[in-house]
Scaffold this motif. Structure first.
Motif, PDB file in Angstrom:
ATOM      1  N   MET B 284       0.884  -1.209  -0.193  1.00  0.00           N
ATOM      2  CA  MET B 284       0.058   0.026   0.014  1.00  0.00           C
ATOM      3  C   MET B 284       0.880   1.066  -0.059  1.00  0.00           C
ATOM      4  SD  MET B 284      -2.887  -1.120   2.670  1.00  0.00           S
ATOM      5  CE  MET B 284      -3.951   0.483   2.284  1.00  0.00           C
ATOM      6  N   LYS B 285       0.405   2.317  -0.318  1.00  0.00           N
ATOM      7  CA  LYS B 285       1.200   3.779  -0.624  1.00  0.00           C
ATOM      8  C   LYS B 285       0.036   4.619   0.482  1.00  0.00           C
ATOM      9  CE  LYS B 285       3.441   3.505  -4.728  1.00  0.00           C
ATOM     10  NZ  LYS B 285       3.761   3.559  -6.093  1.00  0.00           N
ATOM     11  N   GLY B 286       0.444   5.166   1.357  1.00  0.00           N
ATOM     12  CA  GLY B 286      -0.081   6.088   2.168  1.00  0.00           C
ATOM     13  C   GLY B 286       0.535   6.714   3.047  1.00  0.00           C
ATOM     14  N   ARG B 287      -0.042   6.968   4.341  1.00  0.00           N
ATOM     15  CA  ARG B 287       0.745   7.677   5.380  1.00  0.00           C
ATOM     16  C   ARG B 287       0.756   6.863   6.563  1.00  0.00           C
ATOM     17  NH1 ARG B 287      -1.051  13.888   5.675  1.00  0.00           N
ATOM     18  NH2 ARG B 287      -0.317  13.708   3.713  1.00  0.00           N
ATOM     19  N   TYR B 288       1.831   6.837   7.296  1.00  0.00           N
ATOM     20  CA  TYR B 288       2.061   6.306   8.653  1.00  0.00           C
ATOM     21  C   TYR B 288       1.522   7.024   9.824  1.00  0.00           C
ATOM     22  CZ  TYR B 288       5.080   3.498   5.657  1.00  0.00           C
ATOM     23  OH  TYR B 288       5.566   2.454   4.466  1.00  0.00           O
ATOM     24  N   GLY B 315     -12.198   2.580  -2.435  1.00  0.00           N
ATOM     25  CA  GLY B 315     -11.411   3.286  -3.544  1.00  0.00           C
ATOM     26  C   GLY B 315     -12.464   3.738  -4.491  1.00  0.00           C
ATOM     27  N   PHE B 316     -13.590   3.109  -4.805  1.00  0.00           N
ATOM     28  CA  PHE B 316     -14.396   3.568  -5.988  1.00  0.00           C
ATOM     29  C   PHE B 316     -15.323   4.793  -5.533  1.00  0.00           C
ATOM     30  CE2 PHE B 316     -14.433   0.125  -9.245  1.00  0.00           C
ATOM     31  CZ  PHE B 316     -13.288  -0.551  -8.623  1.00  0.00           C
ATOM     32  N   ALA B 317     -15.225   4.853  -4.312  1.00  0.00           N
ATOM     33  CA  ALA B 317     -16.010   6.079  -3.634  1.00  0.00           C
ATOM     34  C   ALA B 317     -15.105   7.150  -3.086  1.00  0.00           C
ATOM     35  CB  ALA B 317     -17.059   5.454  -2.588  1.00  0.00           C
ATOM     36  N   ALA B 318     -13.913   7.320  -3.637  1.00  0.00           N
ATOM     37  CA  ALA B 318     -12.902   8.379  -3.220  1.00  0.00           C
ATOM     38  C   ALA B 318     -13.587   9.587  -3.287  1.00  0.00           C
ATOM     39  CB  ALA B 318     -11.753   8.358  -4.235  1.00  0.00           C
ATOM     40  N   ALA B 319     -14.518   9.859  -4.394  1.00  0.00           N
ATOM     41  CA  ALA B 319     -14.897  11.218  -4.561  1.00  0.00           C
ATOM     42  C   ALA B 319     -15.932  11.631  -3.551  1.00  0.00           C
ATOM     43  CB  ALA B 319     -15.898  11.234  -5.808  1.00  0.00           C
ATOM     44  N   ALA B 320     -16.400  10.450  -2.636  1.00  0.00           N
ATOM     45  CA  ALA B 320     -17.513  10.837  -1.497  1.00  0.00           C
ATOM     46  C   ALA B 320     -16.583  11.280  -0.409  1.00  0.00           C
ATOM     47  CB  ALA B 320     -18.145   9.784  -1.297  1.00  0.00           C
ATOM     48  N   CYS B 325      -8.861  10.566   1.352  1.00  0.00           N
ATOM     49  CA  CYS B 325      -7.840  10.663   0.241  1.00  0.00           C
ATOM     50  C   CYS B 325      -6.842  11.795   0.781  1.00  0.00           C
ATOM     51  CB  CYS B 325      -8.438  11.116  -1.085  1.00  0.00           C
ATOM     52  SG  CYS B 325      -9.668   9.565  -1.742  1.00  0.00           S
ATOM     53  N   ASN B 326      -7.337  12.612   1.182  1.00  0.00           N
ATOM     54  CA  ASN B 326      -6.315  14.003   1.740  1.00  0.00           C
ATOM     55  C   ASN B 326      -5.157  13.134   2.862  1.00  0.00           C
ATOM     56  OD1 ASN B 326      -5.754  16.368   3.789  1.00  0.00           O
ATOM     57  ND2 ASN B 326      -5.533  16.607   1.678  1.00  0.00           N
ATOM     58  N   LEU B 327      -5.658  12.054   3.456  1.00  0.00           N
ATOM     59  CA  LEU B 327      -4.527  11.428   4.277  1.00  0.00           C
ATOM     60  C   LEU B 327      -3.402  11.283   3.777  1.00  0.00           C
ATOM     61  CD1 LEU B 327      -6.954   9.292   6.529  1.00  0.00           C
ATOM     62  CD2 LEU B 327      -5.884  11.219   7.425  1.00  0.00           C
ATOM     63  N   ARG B 328      -3.611  10.797   2.578  1.00  0.00           N
ATOM     64  CA  ARG B 328      -2.519  10.329   1.621  1.00  0.00           C
ATOM     65  C   ARG B 328      -2.001  11.473   0.721  1.00  0.00           C
ATOM     66  NH1 ARG B 328      -6.426   7.180  -0.440  1.00  0.00           N
ATOM     67  NH2 ARG B 328      -6.452   7.174  -2.554  1.00  0.00           N
ATOM     68  N   GLY B 329      -2.305  12.638   0.824  1.00  0.00           N
ATOM     69  CA  GLY B 329      -2.042  13.784   0.279  1.00  0.00           C
ATOM     70  C   GLY B 329      -2.764  14.300  -0.978  1.00  0.00           C
ATOM     71  N   MET B 330      -3.826  13.729  -1.284  1.00  0.00           N
ATOM     72  CA  MET B 330      -4.659  13.966  -2.395  1.00  0.00           C
ATOM     73  C   MET B 330      -5.580  15.119  -2.224  1.00  0.00           C
ATOM     74  SD  MET B 330      -5.564  10.072  -3.518  1.00  0.00           S
ATOM     75  CE  MET B 330      -6.858  10.469  -4.782  1.00  0.00           C
ATOM     76  N   THR B 331      -5.673  15.788  -3.528  1.00  0.00           N
ATOM     77  CA  THR B 331      -6.826  17.018  -3.222  1.00  0.00           C
ATOM     78  C   THR B 331      -8.197  16.433  -3.725  1.00  0.00           C
ATOM     79  OG1 THR B 331      -6.548  17.295  -5.903  1.00  0.00           O
ATOM     80  CG2 THR B 331      -5.067  18.422  -4.337  1.00  0.00           C
ATOM     81  N   LEU B 332      -9.091  17.526  -3.507  1.00  0.00           N
ATOM     82  CA  LEU B 332     -10.315  17.059  -3.985  1.00  0.00           C
ATOM     83  C   LEU B 332     -10.415  16.740  -5.263  1.00  0.00           C
ATOM     84  CD1 LEU B 332     -13.589  17.078  -3.531  1.00  0.00           C
ATOM     85  CD2 LEU B 332     -13.691  19.386  -3.812  1.00  0.00           C
ATOM     86  N   SER B 333      -9.936  17.423  -6.484  1.00  0.00           N
ATOM     87  CA  SER B 333      -9.959  16.931  -7.694  1.00  0.00           C
ATOM     88  C   SER B 333      -9.356  15.670  -8.086  1.00  0.00           C
ATOM     89  CB  SER B 333      -9.521  18.032  -8.632  1.00  0.00           C
ATOM     90  OG  SER B 333      -8.070  18.322  -8.499  1.00  0.00           O
ATOM     91  N   GLU B 334      -8.150  15.411  -7.319  1.00  0.00           N
ATOM     92  CA  GLU B 334      -7.712  14.147  -7.426  1.00  0.00           C
ATOM     93  C   GLU B 334      -8.649  12.768  -6.913  1.00  0.00           C
ATOM     94  OE1 GLU B 334      -3.085  15.540  -7.293  1.00  0.00           O
ATOM     95  OE2 GLU B 334      -4.100  15.021  -5.440  1.00  0.00           O
ATOM     96  N   SER B 335      -9.537  13.319  -5.663  1.00  0.00           N
ATOM     97  CA  SER B 335     -10.220  12.466  -5.097  1.00  0.00           C
ATOM     98  C   SER B 335     -11.619  11.863  -6.320  1.00  0.00           C
ATOM     99  CB  SER B 335     -11.016  12.627  -3.870  1.00  0.00           C
ATOM    100  OG  SER B 335      -9.972  12.948  -3.228  1.00  0.00           O
TER     101      SER B 335
END
Lengths: 52, 418
Positions: B284-288, B315-320, B325-335
């Motif tokens: 997995m990639k994410g945040r420890y 993962g299919f509901a990331a937009a929700a 998703c921000n826990l691993r540095g993603m933005t809203l648009s990336e979600s």
């Protein structure tokens, strides 16, 4: 930029970041979603042709 | 009908098992009574089937924990000797009507929540988080006197009350909680913050209405509200029950399970029941949760909880859930882009899950092995990161190995020749 040619108008295929960067610089740009075709092994490619 | 039309019709039928499902929490029972085929001297685990000698430490420890909990051995040495002598049967949880979140250790005396899909009649059983021990015995494969006592309390004091409450109210509908929770920031894999509150709101009045001593009721209430992500097991149970209904649909190329055992990763396909398609388990990639952790501490994917991704959540509901998703540095648009990407490998959209961040477009559902191979887009699966010594070390995302889909496609062609 050559004055005779005028401002560039860009069609960007694929990577969204390039489109975003051009828009940020005020360049007229159209984004087209595109990714290179995915290549699977020959057997899988043949099966996809038959089953999809 | 040609083969493509048969597959298309079969996938439509399979995905409707999810779309039309009506999951209800209907009972609480010991696993021995609600997990089909779970016999005495049998231990279930997460991920595809694996021999004891090939297991990672977490699973081996879970096997020993199970032997001690059930009284099949008096200490670790005896437990290991009995396992090696073949005195217990070890099977994958996903070869039964259950889900092995984390290490997924399940034996007959563990109390389970029973979820029934009232459309198909299929039932799935999932273990709850163990209050102060959270993952505890089932999820983390741990055993101690405290964990054994907590399981006894759950079995003898908490769950009889919940069962009586549940029977009085005639069950609890799961899908409305999943749906509303996803409009409130959950993706129903890594995050259940909203769903937990919605669940409590439903059942607390019924609990307090029971003719029981106040302290007894409060003990149950404390267990519910002090257990983080309590609703997770209900989302998994709802997903599993729906996907069980889809299993065995001839010609369907829809995925019904994705899971790992820390060594291998496996998928199942609706049209190929009972078969596993394997590849090395991904990282997995994410945040420890601590800067002391590095990738060396991290175990490759372990657990069955990504059954929720097969039902169009996580993962299919990331937009929700941009907050997840921000826990691993993603933005809203990336979600949002992640959910849109998953649309490209999905059979349908789920009208039960309209999402504000998608301008109320609905979430994708139903992974088609053919679309995964054609697009090269692998399903995104959310989850918790485990370290080799046991325990959670963070949260993140992985991609299902492409090799699983390649194997499945070849097996499908062999099973359904043109």
């Amino acid at each position: 930029m050559n004055e005779a040619v005028g401002k560039p108008r860009v069609v960007n295929l694929g990577i969204q970041t390039f489109y975003d960067a051009l828009v940020w610089q005020g360049v007229e740009c159209v984004q087209i979603e595109w990714t290179p075709p995915v290549r699977q092994d020959e057997e899988t490619e043949a099966l996809l042709d038959q089953y999809l | 009908m040609d083969i493509r039309e048969k597959i298309s019709a079969a996938n439509e039928a399979a995905v409707h098992c999810v779309l039309d499902s009506d999951p209800w929490w209907v009972d609480v029972q010991p696993a021995g009574e609600c997990v089909e085929g779970l016999h005495d001297h049998m231990i279930l685990h997460s991920g595809p089937p694996i021999e004891y000698e090939d297991m990672v430490m977490l699973h081996r420890r879970g096997m020993v924990s199970a032997m001690l909990l059930e009284g099949w051995a008096k200490d670790e040495a005896e437990a290991v000797a009995r396992i090696r002598a073949g005195e217990v049967k070890i099977e994958s949880a996903l070869d039964h009507n259950t889900v092995g979140a984390g290490t997924g250790i399940i034996t007959r005396s563990v109390m389970m929540n029973v979820i029934e899909d009232r459309t198909s009649g299929r039932r799935a059983a999932t273990f709850p988080a163990e209050g102060p021990f959270q993952g505890g015995f089932c999820g983390w494969g741990l055993y101690s006197e405290g964990i054994a006592e907590n399981l006894r309390v759950m079995r003898e004091e908490l769950f009889p009350v919940l069962r009586e409450m549940l029977i009085r109210r005639g069950g609890l509908a799961i899908k409305p909680i999943l749906a509303e929770g996803m409009q409130m920031g959950d993706e129903n894999h890594t995050r259940q913050t909203a769903a937990d509150l919605l669940f409590d709101k439903q059942i607390l009045p019924d609990l307090f209405a029971m003719d029981l001593p106040k302290e007894q009721i409060l003990k149950v209430v404390r267990y519910l509200v002090e257990t983080p992500r309590f609703f997770h097991c209900y989302g998994q149970g709802a997903s599993r029950a729906a996907l069980l209904a889809a299993e065995g649909t001839p010609y369907a190329t829809m995925v019904t399970a994705v899971c790992g055992n820390g060594v291998q990763f496996g998928i199942k396909v609706a049209g190929l029941p009972g078969r596993w398609f394997l590849a090395p388990a991904p990282m997995m990639k994410g945040r420890y949760t601590s800067t002391h952790f590095t990738q060396k501490d991290q175990l490759p994917w372990i657990g069955d909880s990504c059954v929720v991704e097969c039902a169009g959540m996580g993962g299919f509901a990331a937009a929700a859930s941009p907050i997840t998703c921000n826990l691993r540095g993603m933005t809203l648009s990336e979600s949002i882009a992640q959910s849109r990407e998953m649309e490209r490998i999905s059979i349908s959209k789920n009208p039960a899950f309209p999402i504000p961040n998608l301008d109320f477009d609905c979430l994708p559902v139903g992974i088609d092995i053919r679309l995964v191979l054609k697009t090269g887009i692998s399903p995104a699966i959310h989850g918790g990161m485990f370290n080799y010594e046991g325990g959670l070390m963070g949260a993140g995302m992985a991609r299902v190995p492409m090799e699983c889909f390649q194997q499945a496609m070849k097996a499908f062609a062999a099973a359904y020749p043109q």
